[in-house]
Design a protein around this motif. Sequence first.
Motif, PDB file in Angstrom:
ATOM      1  N   HIS A   1       0.830  -1.206   0.000  1.00  0.00           N
ATOM      2  CA  HIS A   1       0.000   0.000   0.000  1.00  0.00           C
ATOM      3  C   HIS A   1       0.862   1.254   0.000  1.00  0.00           C
ATOM      4  N   GLN A   2       1.932   1.250   0.803  1.00  0.00           N
ATOM      5  CA  GLN A   2       2.765   2.439   0.902  1.00  0.00           C
ATOM      6  C   GLN A   2       3.553   2.680  -0.385  1.00  0.00           C
ATOM      7  N   ILE A   3       4.034   1.617  -1.014  1.00  0.00           N
ATOM      8  CA  ILE A   3       4.735   1.761  -2.296  1.00  0.00           C
ATOM      9  C   ILE A   3       3.801   2.365  -3.339  1.00  0.00           C
ATOM     10  N   ASP A   4       2.564   1.884  -3.365  1.00  0.00           N
ATOM     11  CA  ASP A   4       1.569   2.402  -4.304  1.00  0.00           C
ATOM     12  C   ASP A   4       1.249   3.865  -3.994  1.00  0.00           C
ATOM     13  N   LYS A   5       1.015   4.161  -2.732  1.00  0.00           N
ATOM     14  CA  LYS A   5       0.648   5.521  -2.311  1.00  0.00           C
ATOM     15  C   LYS A   5       1.758   6.521  -2.613  1.00  0.00           C
ATOM     16  N   GLN A   6       3.003   6.129  -2.367  1.00  0.00           N
ATOM     17  CA  GLN A   6       4.130   7.040  -2.591  1.00  0.00           C
ATOM     18  C   GLN A   6       4.688   6.948  -4.012  1.00  0.00           C
ATOM     19  N   ASN A   7       4.138   6.040  -4.806  1.00  0.00           N
ATOM     20  CA  ASN A   7       4.568   5.868  -6.202  1.00  0.00           C
ATOM     21  C   ASN A   7       6.075   5.602  -6.267  1.00  0.00           C
ATOM     22  N   LEU A   8       6.526   4.622  -5.485  1.00  0.00           N
ATOM     23  CA  LEU A   8       7.953   4.342  -5.362  1.00  0.00           C
ATOM     24  C   LEU A   8       8.487   3.357  -6.399  1.00  0.00           C
ATOM     25  N   LEU A   9       7.591   2.624  -7.078  1.00  0.00           N
ATOM     26  CA  LEU A   9       8.051   1.591  -7.995  1.00  0.00           C
ATOM     27  C   LEU A   9       8.117   2.122  -9.416  1.00  0.00           C
ATOM     28  N   ALA A  10       9.272   1.923 -10.057  1.00  0.00           N
ATOM     29  CA  ALA A  10       9.425   2.301 -11.463  1.00  0.00           C
ATOM     30  C   ALA A  10       8.482   1.461 -12.321  1.00  0.00           C
ATOM     31  N   ASP A  11       8.178   1.964 -13.521  1.00  0.00           N
ATOM     32  CA  ASP A  11       7.220   1.267 -14.393  1.00  0.00           C
ATOM     33  C   ASP A  11       7.607  -0.192 -14.592  1.00  0.00           C
ATOM     34  N   ASN A  12       8.895  -0.435 -14.842  1.00  0.00           N
ATOM     35  CA  ASN A  12       9.372  -1.792 -15.057  1.00  0.00           C
ATOM     36  C   ASN A  12      10.014  -2.357 -13.795  1.00  0.00           C
ATOM     37  N   GLY A  13       9.650  -1.783 -12.650  1.00  0.00           N
ATOM     38  CA  GLY A  13      10.247  -2.211 -11.389  1.00  0.00           C
ATOM     39  C   GLY A  13       9.603  -3.466 -10.830  1.00  0.00           C
ATOM     40  N   LYS A  14      10.260  -4.043  -9.827  1.00  0.00           N
ATOM     41  CA  LYS A  14       9.770  -5.243  -9.167  1.00  0.00           C
ATOM     42  C   LYS A  14       9.940  -5.110  -7.664  1.00  0.00           C
ATOM     43  N   ILE A  15       9.058  -5.782  -6.938  1.00  0.00           N
ATOM     44  CA  ILE A  15       9.123  -5.856  -5.480  1.00  0.00           C
ATOM     45  C   ILE A  15       9.388  -7.309  -5.110  1.00  0.00           C
ATOM     46  N   LEU A  16      10.351  -7.551  -4.241  1.00  0.00           N
ATOM     47  CA  LEU A  16      10.617  -8.891  -3.727  1.00  0.00           C
ATOM     48  C   LEU A  16      10.305  -8.912  -2.241  1.00  0.00           C
ATOM     49  N   ILE A  17       9.364  -9.765  -1.838  1.00  0.00           N
ATOM     50  CA  ILE A  17       8.997  -9.918  -0.431  1.00  0.00           C
ATOM     51  C   ILE A  17       9.281 -11.358  -0.024  1.00  0.00           C
ATOM     52  N   LEU A  18      10.132 -11.521   0.967  1.00  0.00           N
ATOM     53  CA  LEU A  18      10.467 -12.850   1.475  1.00  0.00           C
ATOM     54  C   LEU A  18       9.763 -13.055   2.806  1.00  0.00           C
ATOM     55  N   GLY A  19       8.938 -14.092   2.897  1.00  0.00           N
ATOM     56  CA  GLY A  19       8.214 -14.346   4.136  1.00  0.00           C
ATOM     57  C   GLY A  19       7.668 -15.757   4.172  1.00  0.00           C
ATOM     58  N   LYS A  20       6.877 -16.058   5.197  1.00  0.00           N
ATOM     59  CA  LYS A  20       6.286 -17.378   5.327  1.00  0.00           C
ATOM     60  C   LYS A  20       5.256 -17.610   4.222  1.00  0.00           C
ATOM     61  N   ASN A  21       4.983 -18.884   3.962  1.00  0.00           N
ATOM     62  CA  ASN A  21       4.118 -19.216   2.841  1.00  0.00           C
ATOM     63  C   ASN A  21       2.645 -18.948   3.094  1.00  0.00           C
ATOM     64  N   ASP A  22       2.268 -18.505   4.293  1.00  0.00           N
ATOM     65  CA  ASP A  22       0.863 -18.244   4.569  1.00  0.00           C
ATOM     66  C   ASP A  22       0.511 -16.766   4.425  1.00  0.00           C
ATOM     67  N   LEU A  23       1.366 -16.008   3.740  1.00  0.00           N
ATOM     68  CA  LEU A  23       1.067 -14.595   3.527  1.00  0.00           C
ATOM     69  C   LEU A  23      -0.206 -14.440   2.705  1.00  0.00           C
TER      70      LEU A  23
END
Length: 474
Positions: free
Chosen positions: A196-218
């Motif tokens: 939500h914060q990345i979207d709100k602040q427009n932090l991701l480049a058009d061709n950008g990617k987000i990597l989130i590492l966490g448990k499989n029940d996310l």
Amino acid sequence: MLQQVLEAKRHKGFGTNGGLGRMSDKEMYTAEDTQREIELLNSPSKQVTWSPFPRVKIELVIPPTVYPPRHDSDLLAQRISKFGPGRNKKLLEIGCGSGAISIFAASLGWDVSACDINPFSVIATKGNMEKSGYGAEIVEGGVGPEKIPFDSKFDLIVWNLPYLSVEEIDVDRLGPMEDAAMVDTDEIGLANRLIHQIDKQNLLADNGKILILGKNDLKLNTSKFAHRIFDRVELDDGDILELICLWNPWYDKHSYYVEQLGSTNSEIMNYVGIGTNLRARKQVAGRGRRERIWTSIEGSYAASWIVSEGGEISPGNLQLAGGLAVLNSLQNEQLNLKWPNDIFIKGRKVGGILAESRSNSEGFKAILGIGINMVSTNEKMDFPFASLDEITSISIERFHLRLHAELSSLIEEREDIPPVNHSLLREKVLLHLKKFGNPKFDGKVFDEFKLNQDGELVLSNGHIVKDGEDISWH
């Protein structure tokens, strides 16, 4: 001075690695924890050599209260390496800890920024980064009530998400501050708050990617971002970690909107570019399977996507993907999927999916069209009719953003995102089909059935059903 810093953290609600959370049943960081933290900080720092690859060795000085690189750090580093040279593209690490990932990314040529709400992690990262001969912008902050402390657009945003439960906390491991930092205490989930914060602040480049590492029940609420699992690993204790990739769906293609047209499927045949989509407020010549008329009532949803150009593609799998994307977008248990292409609410049709293809002098093109009845009507229909507003409230615009992202999650193909998992798609569709009922063919109801590689229904007697008109459901 140290005690003042720790007390400020306690009163501010410090409680998660890179983010702020709150506990419903106990305080995560107490006055006693402040004293314990001071005692630990008087212990000597550790000299650690981190080696995520056989030929990579990164020397780190890690204070006693800062999270060191472990197996999860190795997994994240290995995935970042597969993106190739950074070439000065911008990378943001949330919750940088000792700085291991940030240093590794900088060594690959990324322009690194990083943050952590643990001030000692910030100090450690700055020192380790300088010692390694790299520069970066390292600041205190993270995901919480305040915004992420950066304004740039990043090509890659990574976060090794807190994944321990409260029951797994060992107060003697790293100290109360970092132990609190390893638990996701956020009510909506820290991963969702980050998105939500990345979207709100427009932090991701058009061709950008987000990597989130966490448990499989996310449970991700990805809003407008597409998502897919990159890596999955089982730890010695049985926990399963997943590295999830998020991206802007079909970032270089256009979305079009018109007030009225004949059929979105027919019209979009005149466009080019996989991922290009067309939405209309009203269709006057919409159609379904076997050229049936799809009546477009006021306030309904109608959109089509170009999903393939120049290569063969399975219409059956496309229709399954379309149906699953609708259900994923709405997350409502009252919605049912009927093979091969209909969406139902309590035995009444609320929407349909139509996959079509055309070959001409310019080549092959596959189209996926989706129509949903969004609002109730007094118009008389020749079939049991349902509308989405019976079970949920969502605007057409918001639904379109979600559906666009969910379709991309299921079918978009690019070299820099995880590969499409067709078998997993069919597994999930099959679960929904079994909730809808059992197919009846040639006078017999079949309790067992499956889907083949073309998305066709295979009955337990081996008969392959190619057309939904050949069976009924019970």
